[in-house]
Design an enzyme around this catalytic site. Structure first.
Site, PDB file in Angstrom:
ATOM      1  N   GLY A 190       0.878  -1.262   0.066  1.00  0.00           N
ATOM      2  CA  GLY A 190       0.144  -0.113  -0.073  1.00  0.00           C
ATOM      3  C   GLY A 190       0.844   1.211  -0.017  1.00  0.00           C
ATOM      4  CB  ALA A 191       2.378   3.215  -2.709  1.00  0.00           C
ATOM      5  N   GLY A 192       0.173   4.347   0.223  1.00  0.00           N
ATOM      6  CA  GLY A 192      -0.799   5.415   0.463  1.00  0.00           C
ATOM      7  C   GLY A 192      -0.034   6.352   1.403  1.00  0.00           C
ATOM      8  CB  VAL A 247       0.326  -8.737  -1.707  1.00  0.00           C
ATOM      9  CG1 VAL A 247       0.836  -9.765  -0.840  1.00  0.00           C
ATOM     10  CG2 VAL A 247       1.319  -7.583  -1.905  1.00  0.00           C
ATOM     11  NE  ARG A 281      -6.125   4.633  11.264  1.00  0.00           N
ATOM     12  CZ  ARG A 281      -5.582   3.861  12.457  1.00  0.00           C
ATOM     13  NH1 ARG A 281      -4.584   3.000  12.199  1.00  0.00           N
ATOM     14  NH2 ARG A 281      -5.980   3.869  13.630  1.00  0.00           N
ATOM     15  CG  HIS A 453      11.674  39.095  -1.626  1.00  0.00           C
ATOM     16  ND1 HIS A 453      11.613  38.010  -2.552  1.00  0.00           N
ATOM     17  CD2 HIS A 453      13.049  39.711  -1.640  1.00  0.00           C
ATOM     18  CE1 HIS A 453      12.790  37.939  -2.959  1.00  0.00           C
ATOM     19  NE2 HIS A 453      13.658  39.099  -2.482  1.00  0.00           N
TER      20      HIS A 453
HETATM   21  P1  FAD Z   1      -8.705   7.724  17.303  1.00  0.00           P
HETATM   22  O1  FAD Z   1      -7.515   8.817  17.397  1.00  0.00           O
HETATM   23  O2  FAD Z   1      -8.292   6.616  16.742  1.00  0.00           O
HETATM   24  O3  FAD Z   1      -9.035   7.830  18.942  1.00  0.00           O
HETATM   25  C1  FAD Z   1     -10.048   6.848  19.267  1.00  0.00           C
HETATM   26  C2  FAD Z   1     -10.034   6.573  20.823  1.00  0.00           C
HETATM   27  O4  FAD Z   1     -11.091   5.880  21.155  1.00  0.00           O
HETATM   28  C3  FAD Z   1      -8.769   5.833  21.182  1.00  0.00           C
HETATM   29  O5  FAD Z   1      -7.931   6.274  22.016  1.00  0.00           O
HETATM   30  C4  FAD Z   1      -9.256   4.421  21.657  1.00  0.00           C
HETATM   31  O6  FAD Z   1      -8.552   3.677  22.519  1.00  0.00           O
HETATM   32  C5  FAD Z   1     -10.685   4.754  22.181  1.00  0.00           C
HETATM   33  N1  FAD Z   1     -11.767   3.958  21.940  1.00  0.00           N
HETATM   34  C6  FAD Z   1     -12.054   3.129  20.897  1.00  0.00           C
HETATM   35  N2  FAD Z   1     -13.146   2.527  21.500  1.00  0.00           N
HETATM   36  C7  FAD Z   1     -13.296   2.774  22.739  1.00  0.00           C
HETATM   37  C8  FAD Z   1     -14.348   2.239  23.518  1.00  0.00           C
HETATM   38  N3  FAD Z   1     -15.458   1.292  23.097  1.00  0.00           N
HETATM   39  N4  FAD Z   1     -14.366   2.641  24.784  1.00  0.00           N
HETATM   40  C9  FAD Z   1     -13.380   3.555  25.132  1.00  0.00           C
HETATM   41  N5  FAD Z   1     -12.353   3.943  24.216  1.00  0.00           N
HETATM   42  C10 FAD Z   1     -12.346   3.387  22.967  1.00  0.00           C
HETATM   43  N6  FAD Z   1      -3.930  12.491  10.703  1.00  0.00           N
HETATM   44  C11 FAD Z   1      -3.498  13.628  10.418  1.00  0.00           C
HETATM   45  O7  FAD Z   1      -4.349  14.561  10.436  1.00  0.00           O
HETATM   46  N7  FAD Z   1      -2.239  14.060  10.310  1.00  0.00           N
HETATM   47  C12 FAD Z   1      -1.252  13.238  10.392  1.00  0.00           C
HETATM   48  O8  FAD Z   1      -0.013  13.662  10.435  1.00  0.00           O
HETATM   49  C13 FAD Z   1      -1.672  11.701  10.560  1.00  0.00           C
HETATM   50  N8  FAD Z   1      -0.721  10.845  10.925  1.00  0.00           N
HETATM   51  C14 FAD Z   1      -0.947   9.563  11.044  1.00  0.00           C
HETATM   52  C15 FAD Z   1      -0.028   8.661  11.190  1.00  0.00           C
HETATM   53  C16 FAD Z   1      -0.406   7.237  11.417  1.00  0.00           C
HETATM   54  C17 FAD Z   1       0.809   6.201  11.404  1.00  0.00           C
HETATM   55  C18 FAD Z   1      -1.767   6.871  11.378  1.00  0.00           C
HETATM   56  C19 FAD Z   1      -2.082   5.479  11.843  1.00  0.00           C
HETATM   57  C20 FAD Z   1      -2.554   7.904  11.541  1.00  0.00           C
HETATM   58  C21 FAD Z   1      -2.447   9.245  11.295  1.00  0.00           C
HETATM   59  N9  FAD Z   1      -3.152  10.398  10.888  1.00  0.00           N
HETATM   60  C22 FAD Z   1      -2.744  11.456  10.976  1.00  0.00           C
HETATM   61  C23 FAD Z   1      -4.667   9.835  11.363  1.00  0.00           C
HETATM   62  C24 FAD Z   1      -5.020  10.131  12.697  1.00  0.00           C
HETATM   63  O9  FAD Z   1      -4.607   9.577  13.577  1.00  0.00           O
HETATM   64  C25 FAD Z   1      -6.633   9.909  12.912  1.00  0.00           C
HETATM   65  O10 FAD Z   1      -7.263  10.636  11.642  1.00  0.00           O
HETATM   66  C26 FAD Z   1      -7.215  10.400  14.154  1.00  0.00           C
HETATM   67  O11 FAD Z   1      -6.381  10.038  15.241  1.00  0.00           O
HETATM   68  C27 FAD Z   1      -8.634  10.090  14.539  1.00  0.00           C
HETATM   69  O12 FAD Z   1      -9.057  10.762  15.474  1.00  0.00           O
HETATM   70  P2  FAD Z   1     -10.069   9.969  16.438  1.00  0.00           P
HETATM   71  O13 FAD Z   1     -10.471  10.647  17.595  1.00  0.00           O
HETATM   72  O14 FAD Z   1     -11.368   9.813  15.689  1.00  0.00           O
HETATM   73  O15 FAD Z   1      -9.678   8.500  16.546  1.00  0.00           O
HETATM   74  P1  NAD Z   2      -4.222   4.975   2.219  1.00  0.00           P
HETATM   75  O1  NAD Z   2      -5.828   4.865   1.985  1.00  0.00           O
HETATM   76  O2  NAD Z   2      -3.716   6.315   2.496  1.00  0.00           O
HETATM   77  O3  NAD Z   2      -3.512   4.187   1.443  1.00  0.00           O
HETATM   78  C1  NAD Z   2      -3.998   2.815   1.283  1.00  0.00           C
HETATM   79  C2  NAD Z   2      -3.114   2.293  -0.014  1.00  0.00           C
HETATM   80  O4  NAD Z   2      -3.233   1.047  -0.028  1.00  0.00           O
HETATM   81  C3  NAD Z   2      -4.026   2.876  -1.014  1.00  0.00           C
HETATM   82  O5  NAD Z   2      -3.265   3.560  -2.103  1.00  0.00           O
HETATM   83  C4  NAD Z   2      -4.647   1.557  -1.845  1.00  0.00           C
HETATM   84  O6  NAD Z   2      -4.820   1.607  -3.021  1.00  0.00           O
HETATM   85  C5  NAD Z   2      -3.464   0.616  -1.386  1.00  0.00           C
HETATM   86  N1  NAD Z   2      -4.161  -0.865  -1.288  1.00  0.00           N
HETATM   87  C6  NAD Z   2      -5.211  -1.230  -0.819  1.00  0.00           C
HETATM   88  N2  NAD Z   2      -5.404  -2.733  -0.747  1.00  0.00           N
HETATM   89  C7  NAD Z   2      -4.152  -3.140  -1.154  1.00  0.00           C
HETATM   90  C8  NAD Z   2      -3.555  -4.505  -1.388  1.00  0.00           C
HETATM   91  N3  NAD Z   2      -4.329  -5.462  -1.036  1.00  0.00           N
HETATM   92  N4  NAD Z   2      -2.626  -4.422  -1.861  1.00  0.00           N
HETATM   93  C9  NAD Z   2      -1.554  -3.424  -2.051  1.00  0.00           C
HETATM   94  N5  NAD Z   2      -2.252  -1.862  -1.977  1.00  0.00           N
HETATM   95  C10 NAD Z   2      -3.461  -1.774  -1.490  1.00  0.00           C
HETATM   96  O7  NAD Z   2      -4.302   4.213   3.952  1.00  0.00           O
HETATM   97  P2  NAD Z   2      -3.028   4.224   4.868  1.00  0.00           P
HETATM   98  O8  NAD Z   2      -1.736   4.744   4.241  1.00  0.00           O
HETATM   99  O9  NAD Z   2      -3.173   3.009   5.566  1.00  0.00           O
HETATM  100  O10 NAD Z   2      -3.614   5.415   5.811  1.00  0.00           O
HETATM  101  C11 NAD Z   2      -4.863   5.347   6.511  1.00  0.00           C
HETATM  102  C12 NAD Z   2      -5.382   6.669   6.783  1.00  0.00           C
HETATM  103  O11 NAD Z   2      -4.880   7.266   7.934  1.00  0.00           O
HETATM  104  C13 NAD Z   2      -5.254   7.640   5.428  1.00  0.00           C
HETATM  105  O12 NAD Z   2      -5.900   7.633   4.712  1.00  0.00           O
HETATM  106  C14 NAD Z   2      -5.163   8.944   6.382  1.00  0.00           C
HETATM  107  O13 NAD Z   2      -6.557   9.353   6.257  1.00  0.00           O
HETATM  108  C15 NAD Z   2      -4.731   8.624   7.697  1.00  0.00           C
HETATM  109  N6  NAD Z   2      -3.184   9.236   7.847  1.00  0.00           N
HETATM  110  C16 NAD Z   2      -3.119  10.536   7.575  1.00  0.00           C
HETATM  111  C17 NAD Z   2      -1.829  11.037   7.594  1.00  0.00           C
HETATM  112  C18 NAD Z   2      -1.382  12.320   7.400  1.00  0.00           C
HETATM  113  O14 NAD Z   2      -2.424  13.098   7.517  1.00  0.00           O
HETATM  114  N7  NAD Z   2      -0.293  12.961   7.190  1.00  0.00           N
HETATM  115  C19 NAD Z   2      -0.499  10.270   7.886  1.00  0.00           C
HETATM  116  C20 NAD Z   2      -0.924   8.809   7.850  1.00  0.00           C
HETATM  117  C21 NAD Z   2      -2.092   8.160   8.065  1.00  0.00           C
END
Ligand code: FAD
Ligand code: NAD
Length: 477
Positions: A190-192, A247, A281, A453
């Site tokens: 996944g190159a997302g 894959v 996700r 600038h």
């Molecule tokens: P979450 O942050 O997932 O929080 C949900 C919370 O609910 C968790 O703490 C969990 O424990 C809790 N919970 C779940 N079910 C229950 C339950 N039943 N009872 C009690 N607690 C519960 N987004 C950006 O905007 N910028 C970025 O740079 C960015 N980078 C990312 C990098 C990675 C590696 C990943 C995985 C994600 C990234 N994201 C980024 C996406 C961002 O993390 C999510 O969009 C954001 O965290 C969502 O917020 P949320 O509060 O909806 O959910």
């Molecule tokens: P993504 O949706 O960005 O990328 C997933 C990629 O995997 C897509 O390009 C898709 O075509 C590919 N894919 C799906 N199934 C596949 C398969 N079976 N084999 C090969 N490729 C496949 O998802 P992500 O990178 O997992 O990130 C999840 C989400 O977390 C993002 O969409 C974003 O909303 C959030 N996130 C945000 C940031 C940021 O804001 N900088 C950073 C990290 C994550």
């Protein structure tokens, strides 16, 4: 006696904890149910974003970029650096310290605002009751006039590559944020966004990174002109990105993992030391609502909500990754503020057309509004203005004169419709366009705004001028 709150929020990530603070600011008696246990075994607030998402990934992106620049970039400035070594343990401790400071900070903010943290798993019952199962197995029930579900999301798993973070060979993003040695080779499915950010971290630290992306279009959500430039830059950095690669199976072997995949040329296999699965996700709705609560779920398991984030149940809202829209921390936080204000009787509102996206690669990619391909599909007439960083003095001085700014404006009204940037500090520059779109500005408004600038912002200014063919520092075509 069952306690009654004005608002109970399930989930303390950026959507839930921000909603909780705003509710408390508005005078509502507020509790937040959160079950996260962090890497030290302690309960923690902040959700995915602070614990295993936005923050730790940006910490490692920053550290790895310094390491890489020290090795590859300083020479251009006439600075010779020798004897560079990597202390990965220290890099990881720094990341962990940042996570702890920020998650503890949320807990302090809760105390300061009078938000009660109910530690445990929350579940919506019928009649706006919330059941909390604590870590020791004990169960409480509380009443709420309003409930906000903010339970976030979790990585999608694929049968061909089962993740086991504890084993540390086939991992998801949480595992890839915590490698204790730089792998010689890292496969990425996944190159997302995650694949590119974490692939960049390990590439900069010395891993050979091979990315297998199922679809033929690179970064399909981004403007395709920007995506093409990004692909070119990433390939130059040594990221081996293979598009249209599906894959089929993986096998664990002594050297790591053998990955079998198929593309239009046939079947192939590669061997990598570690494999990151980052294929998107899914909403986290596991055991979040009792069947008797009658909460309605929509497509792909998201909780069904209207524009104001209210579910089918009056007084029950859902926000953040668990509902439709981009899975971004700031989108969830703003939904939290909107819902808190609606509950308090105000006119909460969120402009879904002005949500910025940022990918923290090098160069960074950022955008807001419509892409060119979306405007074509929707039949909206548009004009384009572009400006390359190669003609921007500040970018030259910084030795990062790569990429461009692209502005899309309505052909008749000149209203700004989109801004797409690949280049230095795109994450910061995009905010000017977000503000402009929020204020319904025209490209003319941007063009007539004075920009300091020399700054990178001058590239945004020049792109706005270029919409009308009057860019000053490039030849207008
Ligand atoms: P979450 O942050 O997932 O929080 C949900 C919370 O609910 C968790 O703490 C969990 O424990 C809790 N919970 C779940 N079910 C229950 C339950 N039943 N009872 C009690 N607690 C519960 N987004 C950006 O905007 N910028 C970025 O740079 C960015 N980078 C990312 C990098 C990675 C590696 C990943 C995985 C994600 C990234 N994201 C980024 C996406 C961002 O993390 C999510 O969009 C954001 O965290 C969502 O917020 P949320 O509060 O909806 O959910
Ligand atoms: P993504 O949706 O960005 O990328 C997933 C990629 O995997 C897509 O390009 C898709 O075509 C590919 N894919 C799906 N199934 C596949 C398969 N079976 N084999 C090969 N490729 C496949 O998802 P992500 O990178 O997992 O990130 C999840 C989400 O977390 C993002 O969409 C974003 O909303 C959030 N996130 C945000 C940031 C940021 O804001 N900088 C950073 C990290 C994550």
């Amino acid at each position: 006696m069952v306690k009654t709150y004005d608002v109970v929020i399930i989930g303390g990530g950026p959507a839930g904890y921000v909603a909780a603070i705003r509710c408390a600011q508005l005078g509502l008696e507020t509790a937040c149910v959160e079950k996260w246990i962090n890497f030290k075994g302690d309960p923690a607030l902040g959700g995915t974003c602070l614990n295993v998402g936005c923050i730790p990934s940006k910490a490692l992106l920053e550290s790895s970029e310094h390491y890489h620049y020290l090795k590859e970039g300083f020479g251009n400035h006439g600075i010779q650096v020798e004897g560079i070594t990597l202390d990965l343990d220290k890099m990881m401790v720094r990341k962990e310290d940042i996570v702890l400071q920020l998650t503890n900070g949320v807990s302090t903010l809760f105390k300061a605002n009078g938000v009660e943290w109910l530690q445990g798993h929350g579940k919506l019952l019928a009649g706006r009751q919330v059941e909390i199962t604590h870590q020791d197995g004990s169960v409480d029930v509380v009443n709420a006039d309003h409930v906000i579900i903010a339970t976030g999301s979790m990585p999608i798993e694929i049968g061909a590559a089962p993740v086991n973070n504890a084993e540390g060979i086939i991992v998801d993003s949480t595992g890839a944020l915590d490698f204790r040695q730089v792998p010689k080779t890292l496969g990425v499915i996944g190159a997302g966004v995650i694949g590119l950010e974490l692939g960049s971290v390990w590439n900069r630290l010395g891993a050979k990174v091979i990315m297998l992306e199922a679809v033929d279009d690179f970064l399909a959500l981004a403007d395709q002109q920007i995506a093409r430039e990004a692909l070119r830059q990433f390939k130059k950095q040594g990221l081996d990105i293979r598009l249209g690669a599906r894959v089929m199976a993986t096998e664990k072997i002594a050297e790591g993992v053998k990955v079998h995949f198929k593309d239009k040329e046939g079947e192939h296999e590669i061997v990598v030391e570690k494999l990151l699965v980052s294929v998107g996700r899914r909403p986290n709705t596991d055991n979040v609502a009792a069947p008797g609560s009658d909460l309605l779920f929509g497509e792909r398991g998201f909780i069904h909500v209207g524009d104001d984030c209210e579910t089918n149940l009056p007084g029950v809202y859902a926000i953040g990754d668990v509902v439709r829209g981009p899975m971004l921390a700031h989108k969830g936080s703003e939904e939290g503020i909107m819902v808190a204000e609606i509950i308090a009787g105000q006119h909460g509102h969120l402009n879904y057309d002005a949500i910025p996206w940022v990918i923290y690669t090098h160069p960074e990619i950022a955008w807001v509004g419509k892409t060119e391909q979306a405007l074509k599909t929707e039949g909206i007439p548009y004009k384009i203005g572009t400006f390359p960083f190669s003609a921007n003095g500040r970018a030259k001085a910084m030795d990062t004169a790569i990429g461009m700014v692209k502005i899309l404006a309505h052909a008749e009204t000149d209203t700004l419709l989109g801004c797409h940037i690949i280049g230095p500090y795109a994450s910061e520059l995009i905010q000017e366009a977000v503000l402009a779109i929020e204020f319904q500005a025209s490209s003319e408004d941007l063009a007539r705004t004075i920009h300091g600038h020399p700054t990178l912002y001058e590239a945004v200014h020049e792109a706005a001028l270029s919409v009308h063919g009057r860019s000053l520092h490039k030849i207008n075509t």
